[in-house]
Each structure stands twice: as structure tokens, then as C-alpha cells.
Motif scaffolding. Sequence first.
Motif, PDB file in Angstrom:
ATOM      1  N   PHE A 381      54.357  42.234  31.799  1.00  0.00           N
ATOM      2  CA  PHE A 381      53.918  41.456  32.967  1.00  0.00           C
ATOM      3  C   PHE A 381      53.779  39.991  32.599  1.00  0.00           C
ATOM      4  O   PHE A 381      53.285  39.665  31.517  1.00  0.00           O
ATOM      5  N   ARG A 382      54.181  39.126  33.513  1.00  0.00           N
ATOM      6  CA  ARG A 382      53.903  37.703  33.288  1.00  0.00           C
ATOM      7  C   ARG A 382      52.497  37.443  33.810  1.00  0.00           C
ATOM      8  O   ARG A 382      52.118  37.955  34.877  1.00  0.00           O
ATOM      9  N   PRO A 383      51.714  36.646  33.122  1.00  0.00           N
ATOM     10  CA  PRO A 383      50.309  36.455  33.508  1.00  0.00           C
ATOM     11  C   PRO A 383      50.141  36.051  34.972  1.00  0.00           C
ATOM     12  O   PRO A 383      49.313  36.604  35.675  1.00  0.00           O
ATOM     13  N   VAL A 385      51.919  36.764  37.490  1.00  0.00           N
ATOM     14  CA  VAL A 385      52.162  37.896  38.381  1.00  0.00           C
ATOM     15  C   VAL A 385      50.872  38.705  38.507  1.00  0.00           C
ATOM     16  O   VAL A 385      50.479  39.140  39.580  1.00  0.00           O
ATOM     17  N   LEU A 386      50.182  38.869  37.384  1.00  0.00           N
ATOM     18  CA  LEU A 386      48.937  39.641  37.391  1.00  0.00           C
ATOM     19  C   LEU A 386      47.872  38.958  38.249  1.00  0.00           C
ATOM     20  O   LEU A 386      47.096  39.627  38.931  1.00  0.00           O
ATOM     21  N   GLN A 387      47.855  37.618  38.213  1.00  0.00           N
ATOM     22  CA  GLN A 387      46.809  36.900  38.949  1.00  0.00           C
ATOM     23  C   GLN A 387      46.995  37.013  40.460  1.00  0.00           C
ATOM     24  O   GLN A 387      46.028  37.025  41.217  1.00  0.00           O
ATOM     25  N   ASN A 388      48.266  37.112  40.945  1.00  0.00           N
ATOM     26  CA  ASN A 388      48.481  37.105  42.396  1.00  0.00           C
ATOM     27  C   ASN A 388      48.205  38.459  43.036  1.00  0.00           C
ATOM     28  O   ASN A 388      48.545  39.470  42.536  1.00  0.00           O
TER      29      ASN A 388
END
Length: 388
Positions: A381-383, A385-388
Amino acid sequence: MENAPNKAEQNSPGARDVRRRRGPRRPRFQMRVSTKYAPRKPSEEKPLTCTTETTLKPEQMLELYRYLKMTRLVEERLVNLYRQTKVVGGVFRSLGQEATAVGSAYALQPRDFVTPLIRDLGAVLVKGIRPRDIFAQYMAKAWGPSGGRDLNIHFGDMGKGFIGPISHLGDMIPVMSGVLLAARMQKKPIVAIAYIGDGGMSTGAFHEGINFAAVQKLPLIVIAEYNHYAYSTPTNLQCPVRDLAEKAAGYNIPASIVDGNDIIASYEATKSAADYARRGGGAVLIEAKTYRRKGHAEHDDQRYVPSGEIEWWEKHNDPVDRYETYLIEQNIASKEKLDEITADVVRVIDEDCAWAESSPMPEPEKAAYGVFDNSIVPPAFRPEVLQN
Ligand SMILES: Cc1ncc(C[n+]2csc(CCOP(=O)(O)OP(=O)(O)O)c2C)c(N)n1
Ligand SMILES: [Mg+2]
């Protein structure tokens, strides 16, 4: 093909050293191949059939028929799915050349390995992959073997001895050589088939891989499928030899030419090669003469093919027709028995296709898993992507 030393050479000083350096004599290679291959004329009255020189038992011949029909009918079902826009990507047929993949793979033992290309669905089925996996894979479904990550036969099953191909033609020859070297180091007595097309044989990777297998005397059987085209390029426009088998001389390995539309001959040639390779003889090249009756994939309208060519092969040299004629002529099966086998294959395909269609599409987040070994590296996962 062996370069036998002449008398003077045998007696020359140092000849024994040369022999020692060359290693032990290889076992003699005797292939039971059909030598009757020659393009047939349409005017022949008697339809083509298969070689009667075989060690196959009647029940094996019927199993072979089942795989042959399954290959053709699974592909036909894939075309239906493609026309319904359910397939992701292309559909690559082996129409007219199914006997090569089915007959050759059937000659291996379950522990042996294959690495097929897009025309070798038959080998995948013989290796025990079920039609449901093929349908789910082509539709990029979650229940498919690659979970929607890749398409068509781009997946593998190590347990079944099926190494998934990568797209770069020729590259599976060195990969399979590596597999066989690893097996030798682990003292596993396996042999393997790597399939290659007439076009793929013109790559550098093919040369490097087969050269390495020959030098190391690895039990690699290369099945070269001469199907007359690579995309739209006729073989004689990209390959300077008439027979692909001639290339074996450059590696000092035995080669033979087999009628690839004769399923029994394809089986027997591969069986002989597998026996030779298993006895320590080393790599072997088998050229299967066949014909690609469909375009490169379903989108290809084949307008580059001379008129009447496809129709000739369909009418006079279809591998399924030939094998049916053979089984009936040799009293191995009645027409009714063959229809019964076909009906059962259709039943399996119906069931498996329904199963694959009922599969969900993969969840998008799943794409981040399985890229690397997640027991070592977390999912990709790109960071943000995780935040959204
Ligand atoms: C190294 C490399 N070059 C080009 C391609 C694109 N490509 C995919 S299939 C194909 C034609 C292959 O022809 P052939 O080896 O004769 O196999 P066939 O399709 O006839 O079975 C090409 C050029 C590729 N996959 N890899
Ligand atoms: Mg080709």
C-alpha cells in the motif's frame, strides 16, 4: 548428431584425456517418431489419421481424447465469453494444433514439469488444472488462480508441475533450465517440457537457455511448435532454416520432427525424449509441424493469410477429426462412445463456467497483497492510499 571420432583420432595421444573431459558416453537416443510427415495434398481420398505405432493402452487413448476435446471446447466457451465482453484481455486459441500440447504433456509423469505458452492450454489441462480455473482466470475473477492479477494462462501451480509463463518469448527456456538444475541439485529425478513457437525460437533468450541446458545435459524437452505464423509473419520471413529441428545441431542435442496434428505421434515422440532425458541423455528438441487456424488472438482477422489455406487445414488436417477417425478405425471406440465422452466434457464445462461466472471480481485492495512475500514484506500500500 554425435560427432564420432574417427580411428586416427581414437588412437591419437591424448584421446583418452579428451574422452575423460567429455564425460561418459550418452545413452543412445532412439525416438519412436512418425517419419511420415509431409504436407498432404487435398486430393487424397483417404482421410488422415494417426500413427498405429504406439504403446498407449485403449483406456489411455480415450483419456487422451477427453483432454483433446476438452481443450477445443474450453477454448470455444472462452470465445463465447469474449463475445459477451466477459473476458478481460484477449483470447488466444490453439485451434488446429491442440494435439501437440495434449499429446506431449500426456507423455510426462505427474511429478514432471511443463511451462506452456498461449497455444498450450491442452498441456495445462493435462497437468490437472480444471476448466473452472481457466474461465475464472480469463475473466480476471477473484476465485481465479491469480485472483485477477493476471490473465489467460499466466499463472502457475508448483504442486502440479506447471510453471506459469511470462510474456517475454524465449525466457521460459532459461527459467526451465534453472528449474531442472535446481531439481538435479536436490536429487529430484524430474524432466520438463518447455514449449516455444517458431517466432519465439528467434530470440536471444531461447539460444542462451537451450545452450545452457545442452552444456549441462539437463533433462529439458523443448517442443518447438511450427504453426506457420508468428503474429502475421510467416515463419520463412523470420527464420532462415526450413525445419526448426535443424537448430539442434548448434547445441549438439538430438532432434526430431513430428506431425504435431497426430496426437499419438506427439505422445510417442515426447515419451521417447522423456525416457532419454530421464536416463541422463540431456536436452532434446522436438519440432511439431502444425498450423494455427485462428489469428494471433480473437481480434486478429487474419487477412494476411493466403485464401484457402485455413480451409484446407480445417478440411484435411484437423487433429480432432484425425484422432476420431483413428479411434473408430482401430476399434478403440465407437462413435457413440466418443459422443458420450464429449457430452461429459460439455457437462463439466457448463458447471465450471457457471462457477467461474458466479465468482465476484477481486476487491481492489487485494492487489496490494501477494506482490512480494507478505510474511517478509507488508502489503504494497502507498501511505497516501491508506490515509484516504
Ligand atoms: C521477446 C518478445 N518479443 C515480442 C513479443 C510479442 N509477441 C507475443 S506472441 C508473438 C508471436 C509469437 O509467435 P510464435 O513464437 O510463432 O508463437 P505462436 O503465437 O505462433 O504460437 C509476439 C511477437 C513477446 N511477447 N516477447
Ligand atoms: Mg508460430
